[in-house]
Structure formats: structure tokens, C-alpha cells
Write an enzyme that holds these catalytic residues in place. Structure first.
Site, PDB file in Angstrom:
ATOM      1  N   LEU A  65       0.834  -1.211   0.000  1.00 30.98           N
ATOM      2  CA  LEU A  65       0.000   0.000   0.000  1.00 30.98           C
ATOM      3  C   LEU A  65       0.865   1.255   0.000  1.00 30.98           C
ATOM      4  O   LEU A  65       2.056   1.180   0.313  1.00 30.98           O
ATOM      5  CB  LEU A  65      -0.890  -0.008   1.243  1.00 30.98           C
ATOM      6  N   PRO A  66       0.268   2.418  -0.290  1.00 31.84           N
ATOM      7  CA  PRO A  66       1.093   3.634  -0.345  1.00 31.84           C
ATOM      8  C   PRO A  66       1.748   4.008   0.982  1.00 31.84           C
ATOM      9  O   PRO A  66       2.905   4.398   1.016  1.00 31.84           O
ATOM     10  CB  PRO A  66       0.106   4.722  -0.770  1.00 31.84           C
ATOM     11  N   LYS A 171      14.415   0.773   6.130  1.00 27.27           N
ATOM     12  CA  LYS A 171      13.873   1.275   4.854  1.00 27.27           C
ATOM     13  C   LYS A 171      13.878   2.815   4.805  1.00 27.27           C
ATOM     14  O   LYS A 171      14.247   3.421   3.792  1.00 27.27           O
ATOM     15  CB  LYS A 171      12.451   0.738   4.670  1.00 27.27           C
TER      16      LYS A 171
HETATM   17  P1  NAD Z   1       1.071   2.641  -5.888  1.00 26.71           P
HETATM   18  O1  NAD Z   1       0.409   3.886  -5.453  1.00 26.71           O
HETATM   19  O2  NAD Z   1       1.360   2.438  -7.342  1.00 26.71           O
HETATM   20  O3  NAD Z   1       0.219   1.372  -5.374  1.00 26.71           O
HETATM   21  C1  NAD Z   1      -0.494   1.317  -4.175  1.00 26.71           C
HETATM   22  C2  NAD Z   1      -1.782   0.558  -4.426  1.00 26.71           C
HETATM   23  O4  NAD Z   1      -2.480   0.392  -3.184  1.00 26.71           O
HETATM   24  C3  NAD Z   1      -2.741   1.313  -5.377  1.00 26.71           C
HETATM   25  O5  NAD Z   1      -3.107   0.448  -6.427  1.00 26.71           O
HETATM   26  C4  NAD Z   1      -3.932   1.679  -4.479  1.00 26.71           C
HETATM   27  O6  NAD Z   1      -5.149   1.683  -5.186  1.00 26.71           O
HETATM   28  C5  NAD Z   1      -3.877   0.567  -3.454  1.00 26.71           C
HETATM   29  N1  NAD Z   1      -4.542   0.905  -2.178  1.00 26.71           N
HETATM   30  C6  NAD Z   1      -4.447   2.059  -1.469  1.00 26.71           C
HETATM   31  N2  NAD Z   1      -5.163   1.961  -0.326  1.00 26.71           N
HETATM   32  C7  NAD Z   1      -5.716   0.728  -0.320  1.00 26.71           C
HETATM   33  C8  NAD Z   1      -6.555   0.028   0.603  1.00 26.71           C
HETATM   34  N3  NAD Z   1      -6.956   0.586   1.757  1.00 26.71           N
HETATM   35  N4  NAD Z   1      -6.947  -1.232   0.281  1.00 26.71           N
HETATM   36  C9  NAD Z   1      -6.545  -1.807  -0.887  1.00 26.71           C
HETATM   37  N5  NAD Z   1      -5.738  -1.204  -1.787  1.00 26.71           N
HETATM   38  C10 NAD Z   1      -5.325   0.052  -1.509  1.00 26.71           C
HETATM   39  O7  NAD Z   1       2.408   2.549  -5.034  1.00 26.71           O
HETATM   40  P2  NAD Z   1       3.706   1.648  -5.362  1.00 26.71           P
HETATM   41  O8  NAD Z   1       4.650   2.438  -6.160  1.00 26.71           O
HETATM   42  O9  NAD Z   1       3.254   0.297  -5.803  1.00 26.71           O
HETATM   43  O10 NAD Z   1       4.328   1.568  -3.884  1.00 26.71           O
HETATM   44  C11 NAD Z   1       3.745   0.778  -2.863  1.00 26.71           C
HETATM   45  C12 NAD Z   1       4.606   0.888  -1.609  1.00 26.71           C
HETATM   46  O11 NAD Z   1       5.927   0.414  -1.886  1.00 26.71           O
HETATM   47  C13 NAD Z   1       4.774   2.322  -1.086  1.00 26.71           C
HETATM   48  O12 NAD Z   1       4.775   2.300   0.305  1.00 26.71           O
HETATM   49  C14 NAD Z   1       6.116   2.753  -1.653  1.00 26.71           C
HETATM   50  O13 NAD Z   1       6.718   3.762  -0.863  1.00 26.71           O
HETATM   51  C15 NAD Z   1       6.885   1.447  -1.625  1.00 26.71           C
HETATM   52  N6  NAD Z   1       7.933   1.293  -2.642  1.00 26.71           N
HETATM   53  C16 NAD Z   1       7.753   1.743  -3.919  1.00 26.71           C
HETATM   54  C17 NAD Z   1       8.755   1.565  -4.856  1.00 26.71           C
HETATM   55  C18 NAD Z   1       8.600   2.044  -6.295  1.00 26.71           C
HETATM   56  O14 NAD Z   1       9.597   2.067  -7.015  1.00 26.71           O
HETATM   57  N7  NAD Z   1       7.413   2.384  -6.739  1.00 26.71           N
HETATM   58  C19 NAD Z   1       9.943   0.916  -4.504  1.00 26.71           C
HETATM   59  C20 NAD Z   1      10.079   0.434  -3.193  1.00 26.71           C
HETATM   60  C21 NAD Z   1       9.062   0.628  -2.260  1.00 26.71           C
END
Ligand code: NAD
Length: 293
Positions: A65-66, A171
Site C-alpha cells: 500500500l502507499p 527502509k
Molecule cells: P502505488 O500507489 O502504485 O500502489 C499502491 C496501491 O495500493 C494502489 O493500487 C492503491 O489503489 C492501493 N490501495 C491504497 N489503499 C488501499 C486500501 N486501503 N486497500 C486496498 N488497496 C489500496 O504505489 P507503489 O509504487 O506500488 O508503492 C507501494 C509501496 O511500496 C509504497 O509504500 C512505496 O513507498 C513502496 N515502494 C515503492 C517503490 C517504487 O519504485 N514504486 C519501490 C520500493 C518501495
């Protein structure tokens, strides 16, 4: 345990869940954004309309999740998952979440007999796709040992850090370095450009020199040099600027809590805040170069 409920099918979660399918895990998937179900429509994954349908039997839960707020929304409250989790289930949170939220959720789960592992990841979308993520885990060691085979299908470096919350501490420190590194890469490329240095040559040299970094080699903010960098795609994330802003804020809160000053981290936070306030929060974090020139 080969039954998994996967929650959060965004930029990272979608390829991670797809990797679990490749390993023949029995998968239920859930996201509040129904558009994200597309890649799973013609697969063996069970697409769940309501989060309450994710549980019911003993299984492993993985969330991607975000932030901490979305984790709280998922788990706590009237229809929160916490009410339906079976004793001895394992909940693996791969999102990057602040320490306090992590501890609150892990304590509440512990009371229900559920093991919560904070397991944030590093390696970006390419790491998620290629199952080469680094995964840093905090929580009960026995639950970690039980989950290791599963985590090994998502990442190449799966490392147990210690008690609950320690995965998230590592992290946040890592991402503070990443934010600072990205700003350094942007400034160096802008400076070289002013002196009319060919930027492809500049990259070929510095990526093999002491200035090299993961931020540079994976997310170069200059178009047409590094395959798959967001700069080649109008800075579509990738790793959204709002997410690194969240991570830099988490690091600052941690620093304040133990009374130390991380000046570069603080400056990185200020710059990303400024950038996001310009309505750029949904661009890739490498797009910060736009306000540095
Ligand atoms: P993203 O925003 O693309 O994906 C998050 C997903 O969670 C979305 O599809 C959203 O609809 C869903 N969501 C939000 N609230 C929800 C809920 N209550 N129930 C169900 N689904 C829900 O984000 P991301 O880039 O995939 O990143 C996810 C996590 O990983 C974040 O915490 C980010 O900091 C971390 N992260 C991201 C990266 C990257 O390169 N994108 C790398 C390492 C870590």
C-alpha cells in the site's frame, strides 16, 4: 501455507503478485482501484470485490500500500481486516510505512494471535518484476522463518533485521539516502550540461566512476540514456514523488525522535515538498530535476 491474500496492486504490488502466481501460489487479490485488476483477469487469481472476502481461512496476507494511513484503513475500523484474521495467520506488510503505525498494527495483531512482519522492499519496479527485490524484515523470527520461502519468490536479498518496526527503520534510512542521491545526480548532470558536456558520455564515465549510484543507474533523470528510466516516459512513475516525500518525512520524524540532525535529508525533504506542492506529486521522483535547473 500456500494460500495468499495480496492487497495493493499498484506499480509494485502488481508485478509482485504476478510472481506469486508464477510460483503457483493460491492467490486472492484486492485493490480499492478496480482498474488494477486488469492484469489478473485471465489468471488463476481470485479477484475479490470486498476486503472481507480476503480472509475466512488460514492464509498469509501481503500488503503493498502507499503508506501508513492506507494500512490503517485496511486493517482497523469497523470493516477492518483485523476482525476476520484467523489465529496464527501471518501478515506481511511490504509497504513503506512509518514506525509508529507499524508498531500500533503489529501490537493489535499480536493480541489476535496474528504475526505481523514489517517487510518493506527496495529495488523499484524492475526489482519487483524480476523478483530481485531486497526485503528487510522486522517481527517475530519464527514467523519470518516460515515466510522465507515465500519472500524468496519476491526478492533476491531477504534479510531479517530484528524486532517489529526494524524493517521500516532500515527502509526509511535507505530512502533518505536515495532521495539525497537523486538530488546529487540531478545537480551533477545539470552542471555538466551547462558546460556543454555530452550527457551520454557523462553518464558512461560517471556510472563507472566514484560518483555512481543506484539512483543514477536505474532512474537517470535524463531522457534516452538508461533503459526503462521514467525520464524516457514523460516521468510517469516509477516511484512517485509523493512516495519519496512520505519516506523523507518518516526519516525526519525518526531523526527528531532521537534528537539528531540529518541536514541533507532535511534539505531533500524541503525540495520534494516544494516539488509536490507544484502539483507534481504523481510524477516520478526523478522529475525533481525540473525545479533544479
Ligand atoms: P502505488 O500507489 O502504485 O500502489 C499502491 C496501491 O495500493 C494502489 O493500487 C492503491 O489503489 C492501493 N490501495 C491504497 N489503499 C488501499 C486500501 N486501503 N486497500 C486496498 N488497496 C489500496 O504505489 P507503489 O509504487 O506500488 O508503492 C507501494 C509501496 O511500496 C509504497 O509504500 C512505496 O513507498 C513502496 N515502494 C515503492 C517503490 C517504487 O519504485 N514504486 C519501490 C520500493 C518501495
Amino acid at each position: 501455507m500456500n494460500k495468499i491474500s495480496f492487497i495493493g496492486l499498484g506499480n509494485m504490488g502488481s508485478p509482485m503478485a504476478s510472481n506469486l502466481l508464477k510460483h503457483k501460489y493460491d492467490l486472492k487479490v484486492f485493490d480499492i482501484n478496480k482498474n488494477n485488476y486488469k492484469p489478473f483477469k485471465k489468471t488463476n487469481a481470485i479477484i475479490v470485490e470486498k476486503k472481507q472476502e480476503l480472509s475466512g481461512d488460514k492464509r498469509i496476507f501481503i500488503s503493498m500500500l502507499p503508506d501508513g494511513e492506507s494500512l490503517k484503513k485496511l486493517v482497523l475500523g469497523k470493516n477492518g481486516l483485523l476482525n476476520n484474521l484467523k489465529k496464527n495467520s501471518i501478515f506481511i506488510d511490504c509497504s513503506s510505512v512509518d514506525y509508529n503505525t507499524t508498531i500500533i498494527i503489529s501490537e493489535k495483531m499480536k493480541k489476535k494471535g496474528v504475526h505481523f512482519l514489517d517487510s518493506p522492499v527496495s529495488g523499484g519496479i524492475s526489482g519487483a518484476k524480476n523478483a530481485t527485490l531486497t526485503i528487510m524484515v522486522g517481527g517475530n523470527k519464527k514467523a519470518f522463518d516460515k515466510s522465507k520461502i515465500l519472500l524468496n519468490t519476491l526478492g533476491k536479498n531477504v534479510i531479517y533485521v530484528g524486532k517489529s518496526g526494524t524493517g521500516q527503520i532500515v527502509k526509511a534510512c535507505n530512502n533518505m539516502m536515495l532521495g539525497i542521491n537523486m538530488l546529487g545526480v540531478c545537480e551533477a548532470f545539470l552542471l555538466a550540461k551547462k558546460y556543454k558536456i555530452d550527457l551520454k558520455k557523462f553518464y558512461d564515465i560517471t556510472s563507472k566512476s566514484s560518483g555512481s549510484s543506484w539512483a543514477m543507474n536505474t532512474h537517470l533523470p535524463i531522457e534516452g540514456i538508461v533503459k526503462n528510466s521514467a525520464a524516457n516516459n514523460n516521468f510517469k512513475p516509477g516511484y512517485a514523488a509523493k512516495l519519496i516525500l512520505k519516506d523523507l518525512q518518516i526519516a525526519q520524524d525518526m531523526a527528531k525522535h532521537v534528537n539528531i540532525k540529518t541536514l541533507l535529508g532535511l534539505n531533500a525533504l524541503k525540495l520534494y515538498k516544494k516539488f509536490c506542492n507544484l502539483d507534481k506529486n504523481n510524477l516520478d521522483y526523478s522529475a525533481i530535476i525540473k525545479i533544479l535547473s
